[in-house]
Design a protein around this motif. Structure first.
Motif, short mmCIF file in Angstrom:
data_model
loop_
_atom_site.label_atom_id
_atom_site.label_comp_id
_atom_site.label_asym_id
_atom_site.label_seq_id
_atom_site.Cartn_x
_atom_site.Cartn_y
_atom_site.Cartn_z
N LYS A 1 0.98 -1.25 0.10
CA LYS A 1 0.06 0.06 0.01
C LYS A 1 0.74 1.25 0.13
CE LYS A 1 -4.03 -2.05 2.32
NZ LYS A 1 -4.91 -2.22 3.34
N LEU A 2 2.06 1.06 0.63
CA LEU A 2 2.98 2.32 0.75
C LEU A 2 3.50 2.59 -0.77
CD1 LEU A 2 4.65 4.45 1.89
CD2 LEU A 2 6.56 2.68 2.39
N GLU A 3 3.89 1.47 -1.47
CA GLU A 3 4.31 1.66 -2.72
C GLU A 3 3.17 2.18 -3.62
OE1 GLU A 3 6.37 -1.04 -6.29
OE2 GLU A 3 6.20 -1.95 -4.31
N ARG A 4 1.97 1.78 -3.57
CA ARG A 4 0.88 2.28 -4.42
C ARG A 4 0.82 3.88 -4.13
NH1 ARG A 4 -4.61 0.38 -2.58
NH2 ARG A 4 -3.75 -1.77 -3.14
N MET A 5 0.85 4.04 -3.10
CA MET A 5 0.87 5.64 -2.54
C MET A 5 1.89 6.49 -3.30
SD MET A 5 -1.81 6.48 -0.31
CE MET A 5 -1.28 7.41 0.94
N VAL A 6 2.99 5.85 -3.16
CA VAL A 6 4.20 6.73 -3.64
C VAL A 6 4.32 6.53 -5.39
CG1 VAL A 6 6.92 6.36 -3.88
CG2 VAL A 6 5.73 5.98 -1.56
N ARG A 7 3.85 5.60 -5.70
CA ARG A 7 3.73 5.51 -7.21
C ARG A 7 2.84 6.72 -7.59
NH1 ARG A 7 4.89 -0.17 -10.30
NH2 ARG A 7 6.38 -0.91 -9.09
N VAL A 8 1.69 6.53 -7.30
CA VAL A 8 0.57 7.58 -7.65
C VAL A 8 1.19 9.01 -7.35
CG1 VAL A 8 -1.50 8.60 -7.23
CG2 VAL A 8 -1.34 6.27 -7.04
N GLY A 9 1.87 9.27 -6.18
CA GLY A 9 2.24 10.70 -6.07
C GLY A 9 3.48 10.93 -7.16
N LEU A 10 4.49 10.00 -7.60
CA LEU A 10 5.27 10.16 -8.41
C LEU A 10 4.84 10.21 -9.89
CD1 LEU A 10 8.17 7.76 -7.17
CD2 LEU A 10 8.23 10.43 -6.97
N TRP A 11 3.84 9.78 -10.20
CA TRP A 11 3.27 9.97 -11.69
C TRP A 11 2.47 11.16 -11.49
CZ3 TRP A 11 4.22 7.99 -16.00
CH2 TRP A 11 4.57 6.72 -16.01
N CYS A 12 2.18 11.67 -10.25
CA CYS A 12 1.25 13.05 -10.57
C CYS A 12 2.23 14.23 -10.56
CB CYS A 12 0.66 13.18 -9.12
SG CYS A 12 -0.96 12.27 -9.19
N ILE A 13 3.49 14.02 -10.13
CA ILE A 13 4.48 15.09 -10.28
C ILE A 13 5.39 15.15 -11.55
CG2 ILE A 13 4.53 15.67 -7.89
CD1 ILE A 13 7.05 14.38 -7.47
N GLN A 14 4.94 14.42 -12.49
CA GLN A 14 5.89 14.38 -13.66
C GLN A 14 5.95 15.86 -14.32
OE1 GLN A 14 7.54 11.46 -15.09
NE2 GLN A 14 7.06 10.89 -13.03
N TYR A 15 6.93 16.08 -14.84
CA TYR A 15 7.49 17.20 -15.46
C TYR A 15 6.52 17.77 -16.73
CZ TYR A 15 10.29 21.36 -17.02
OH TYR A 15 10.56 22.48 -17.44
N GLU A 16 6.22 16.76 -17.42
CA GLU A 16 5.45 17.11 -18.66
C GLU A 16 3.71 16.80 -18.23
OE1 GLU A 16 5.89 18.14 -21.46
OE2 GLU A 16 8.15 18.27 -21.05
N PRO A 17 2.94 17.68 -18.42
CA PRO A 17 1.54 17.72 -17.87
C PRO A 17 1.10 16.53 -18.52
CG PRO A 17 2.20 19.86 -18.37
CD PRO A 17 3.30 19.02 -18.93
N SER A 18 1.23 16.18 -20.03
CA SER A 18 0.62 14.98 -20.32
C SER A 18 0.97 13.63 -20.00
CB SER A 18 1.03 15.03 -22.02
OG SER A 18 2.44 14.68 -22.00
N PHE A 19 2.21 13.54 -19.08
CA PHE A 19 2.44 12.27 -18.46
C PHE A 19 1.40 12.18 -17.03
CE2 PHE A 19 6.95 12.38 -20.47
CZ PHE A 19 6.39 12.02 -21.66
N ARG A 20 1.06 13.27 -16.75
CA ARG A 20 0.23 13.06 -15.30
C ARG A 20 -0.94 12.38 -15.70
NH1 ARG A 20 1.17 19.08 -14.36
NH2 ARG A 20 3.30 19.06 -14.89
N PRO A 21 -1.40 11.45 -14.76
CA PRO A 21 -3.08 10.86 -14.83
C PRO A 21 -3.94 12.14 -14.61
CG PRO A 21 -1.80 10.13 -12.82
CD PRO A 21 -0.75 11.05 -13.42
N THR A 22 -5.03 11.49 -15.19
CA THR A 22 -6.38 12.64 -14.73
C THR A 22 -6.68 12.22 -13.45
OG1 THR A 22 -7.94 10.81 -15.40
CG2 THR A 22 -7.25 12.48 -17.12
N MET A 23 -7.49 13.00 -12.42
CA MET A 23 -7.78 12.82 -11.21
C MET A 23 -8.69 11.63 -11.13
SD MET A 23 -6.25 14.90 -9.36
CE MET A 23 -6.84 14.03 -7.93
N LYS A 24 -9.59 11.19 -12.17
CA LYS A 24 -10.15 10.18 -12.15
C LYS A 24 -9.25 8.94 -12.11
CE LYS A 24 -13.67 7.57 -14.88
NZ LYS A 24 -14.83 7.70 -15.80
#
Length: 779
Positions: free
Chosen positions: A731-754
């Motif tokens: 569960k810790l790894e899941r939260m960390v993965r989500v956080g790192l995807w959200c802060i990608q430098y390129e906006p298109s790489f970030r997931p939507t909030m859905k």
């Protein structure tokens, strides 16, 4: 029958040959899968996976597109069974059976259809999305293509007598409300689940009922959807004539949870997770029969299906309107014994229901109303073409019509206490006494009322001169916000003396309204862009229309001269910043995951679900407040358009707070919803680690939180982030993965909030994120 199977084999074989150039996986006897270690088998190209995916608090077995971050599930085994535990094993046994092994070594066949006279010698996850079992002569003895759930893929026919059944929701793949049937008469038909396959229940069909038997539905690799008859002749192209595809697109035909059949496509070169809709038999989201459950009807609002209750009814579940409605009174004019029951009638225009009358009479509308009112059995009547069709509950399959030719007459019953216990003689005596007493009281009251009216009028004239024309554009009729005068709020806050916070938008004071019954937070805004009264109040309308449990509620506003103030519900437990960084009692891991998920759901509502799309522009712990139950609520949403560009304390022209603003603010790029996703990612990492995103008092390698988190992730040392906390590492790894995807430098790489919500819920698999620095690229 032989001819159609030969045709289908040619289609399937051609598709398999194309994909097979990349090879297919081979799974030998004795191989096994486990959610903990080896959760799935890949196809040769890695496009598809067969195995365990997360479902609720456990796991399910299915097939999904592996190369897409949003793992789109296309087949599920035993889809109505409860989630499987973590200690389960899927085993291809040495004697050729595919079984589930659970506690105490108990083994069960994966599905009944896997029982075969021949034992399997091997298995394979093909690049077509088909999982198959082979015998010793390499002949397929079982395949998932023969038992589809809600989706078919290119090369997978839907044969006569087979059907697709929708899922309950996008994330719950259990059987839902709708089905698509390939009938024996050659007609492809959509029905509500649980209804007989007759024409009255159908809400769409291909109109090929004279095509003969052994017709099948087929999807080819170019995205063409067509019907073949028993001789292999193409009797209908559902999608029309299409040019052969040269962009290596993926296709799938899915009966979605809302009952609409859709053909989706996605380019293999596509970077995002979105599928495009290539074809659908309808664009009306209310077409599926029974979408809204019993006693409810479907209406279209901005092309979206909205479930509504008739007069006298409430939703069975306020959180799931599609479950239907129930009467809000149990009184019955025919069976009530305690007191008198009063019946009234109300009408609904342009709404149709399943017509299953117990009585059918030729009457005009007035006669129909009177007849239903007198009839104990009549709970509703459908009036159309001078015909009164009386109905029993429940009402089913309600939806709004384009015309007003049909009127629904609803009977509403409610009790009137003790009316029958008073005799007529007693009533007359009481009425005479009341009449005499009322006359005396009325005369006295008129004198008092006249004096009071004069005083109130003089006070109101003085009060409203300061805010003239305040009601002209109908705000109060449209939004349930109250308009306050500056004097009222000055009194409510005791002269703005109890300051409880200060932010980029202004200072917040504690106050009380409603004669001391309600504690509120009054935010006094600084200079705003919306200088005109109308523009400011239009922004208040937009904010006032937002209603979500994870948003701070706006009670009212003040536009009095140069004063701009907002009145919010008071959040007694302060901000998330206080809870994370200042509180003596640090939040538990369960509280952290709950806070993160509630915050994500609140931002998702602002982005996708409220009437006017809102970009917050300043997501940070100080703007996330906690109520008495420690429930997370977002504050200051919708105010970004009111903030002067040079008002920020951080950067000129940038709205937000240092450390939380997305990189595109500095790159002069258009600001989109992905700016909020970036800020959420930073806050999520702060929640996980319980520290600020920048802390200069820490060792050099830990100063910048985002960089340190990624370094720990790369090194497999996530336990360093939570120190002595009791945390499940997955569960810790899941939260960390989500956080790192959200802060990608390129906006298109970030997931939507859905997508973020789905990842946090554990519904979809999360691939390893790349470095969030601008010198890396997403895979």
């Amino acid at each position: 029958m032989v001819a159609i199977y030969l045709s289908l084999l040619l289609i399937t074989g051609f598709s398999a040959a194309i994909h097979g150039q990349q090879g297919n996986s081979s799974i030998s006897l004795g191989s096994s899968l486990s959610p903990n270690t080896n959760p799935y088998w890949l196809s040769g190209s890695g496009q598809f996976a067969f195995g365990f995916y997360e479902k609720d608090d456990g796991f399910a077995i299915g097939i999904w597109f592996q190369k897409i971050r949003q793992n789109t599930v296309v087949w599920t085994a035993n889809r109505d069974n409860p989630p499987l535990p973590r200690n389960v094993t899927l085993l291809l046994t040495n004697d050729g059976r595919l079984v589930l092994e659970q506690e105490q070594g108990r083994k069960t066949a994966l599905t009944d259809s896997l029982q075969s006279a021949s034992s399997a010698s091997s298995a394979s996850m093909l690049d077509t999305g088909n999982f198959v079992l082979y015998d010793s002569s390499s002949t397929i003895i079982w395949r998932t293509f023969d038992s589809p759930t809600d989706t078919i893929l290119p090369g997978q026919p839907l044969l006569m007598g087979n059907d697709l059944i929708s899922s309950i929701s996008e994330t719950n793949h259990s059987r839902g409300k709708f089905r698509l049937v390939m009938q024996g008469d050659g007609n492809l038909v959509q029905y509500p689940s649980g209804t007989p396959p007759k024409g009255d229940n159908a809400y769409w069909n291909s109109k090929t009922f004279d095509a003969g038997d052994n017709v099948s539905l087929n999807l080819d690799r170019n995205g063409q959807l067509f019907l073949l008859n028993s001789t292999g002749f193409n009797i209908m192209n559902l999608t029309g004539q299409r040019n052969p595809s040269h962009n290596f697109s993926l296709y799938r035909l899915t009966l979605d949870f809302d009952g609409i059949l859709r053909l989706y496509s996605r380019s293999l070169n596509q970077n995002d997770d979105d599928w495009s809709i290539e074809w659908s038999p309808t664009s009306n989201h209310c077409d599926p029969t029974g979408l809204c459950g019993i006693n409810a009807y479907c209406t279209l609002q901005e092309q979206k299906a909205v479930c509504t209750c008739p007069p006298g009814f409430d939703f069975l579940d306020q959180g799931q309107h599609n479950l239907g409605c129930k009467r809000n009174s149990s009184a019955d004019g025919c069976t009530s014994k305690n007191g008198e029951t009063v019946d009234t009638l109300q009408e609904l225009e342009s709404v149709e229901w399943e017509d299953n009358p117990y009585s059918n009479l030729s009457l005009n509308k007035i006669e129909c109303r009177e007849d239903c009112l007198k009839d104990c059995k009549c709970v509703a009547a459908l009036f159309k073409d001078q015909t009164c069709r009386k109905q029993n509950f429940p009402l089913r399959f309600g939806r709004e019509r384009q015309d007003n030719s049909c009127i629904t007459i609803i009977k509403i019953s409610f009790g009137s206490s003790n009316t029958t216990q008073v005799s007529r003689g007693r009533k007359k005596q009481q009425e005479m006494g009341v009449l005499i007493g009322s006359s005396v009281i009325l005369a006295f009251a008129l004198v008092i009322l006249a004096i009071t009216g004069i005083l109130i009028y003089r006070y109101r004239v003085w009060e409203y001169k300061k805010i003239k024309n305040q009601w002209n554009d109908g705000l109060i009729e449209e939004v349930t916000l109250r308009s306050y005068t500056y004097g009222e709020l000055e009194k409510a806050t005791n002269g703005f003396t109890d300051e409880v916070g200060e932010g980029a938008f202004g200072t917040v004071f504690k106050g009380v309204i409603d004669n001391g019954k309600t504690v509120v937070a009054v935010k006094r805004l600084e200079t705003v862009v919306a200088e005109s009264e109308r523009e400011f109040r239009n922004e208040m309308k937009a904010i006032g229309r937002t209603h979500h449990k994870n948003l701070v509620k706006l009670f009212g506003y003040c536009h009095d001269g140069t004063n701009r103030l907002l009145v919010y519900e008071y959040m007694s437990n302060g901000s998330l910043a206080d809870f994370l960084f200042k509180s003596r009692r640090k939040p538990s891991w369960e509280e952290k995951t709950g806070i993160a998920l509630n915050l994500a759901r609140g931002i998702l509502y602002l982005h996708d679900e409220c009437e006017n799309q809102i970009i917050h522009c300043d997501i940070k712990p100080e703007n996330i407040l906690m109520d008495e139950q420690k429930c997370t609520k977002i504050a200051d949403f919708g105010l970004a358009k009111l903030l002067m560009p040079n008002q920020t304390r951080t950067y000129t022209g940038i709205r937000g707070t240092r450390g939380y603003v997305a990189p595109e603010w500095h790159r002069n790029l258009p600001i989109t919803l992905k700016a909020d996703v970036y800020s959420f990612g930073i806050v999520l990492l702060e929640i996980v680690c319980g520290r600020r995103n920048v802390d200069v008092e820490l060792p050099e390698e830990e100063v910048v939180l985002a960089n340190w988190v990624f370094d720990c992730f790369e090194a497999g040392e996530l336990d360093r982030l939570v120190k002595d906390e009791q945390v499940e590492m997955n569960k810790l790894e899941r939260m960390v993965r989500v956080g790192l995807w959200c802060i990608q430098y390129e906006p298109s790489f970030r997931p939507t909030m859905k997508r973020v919500v789905l990842m946090l819920e554990g519904t979809v698999e999360i691939p390893a994120p790349p470095s969030p620095t601008p010198f890396s690229s997403a895979m």
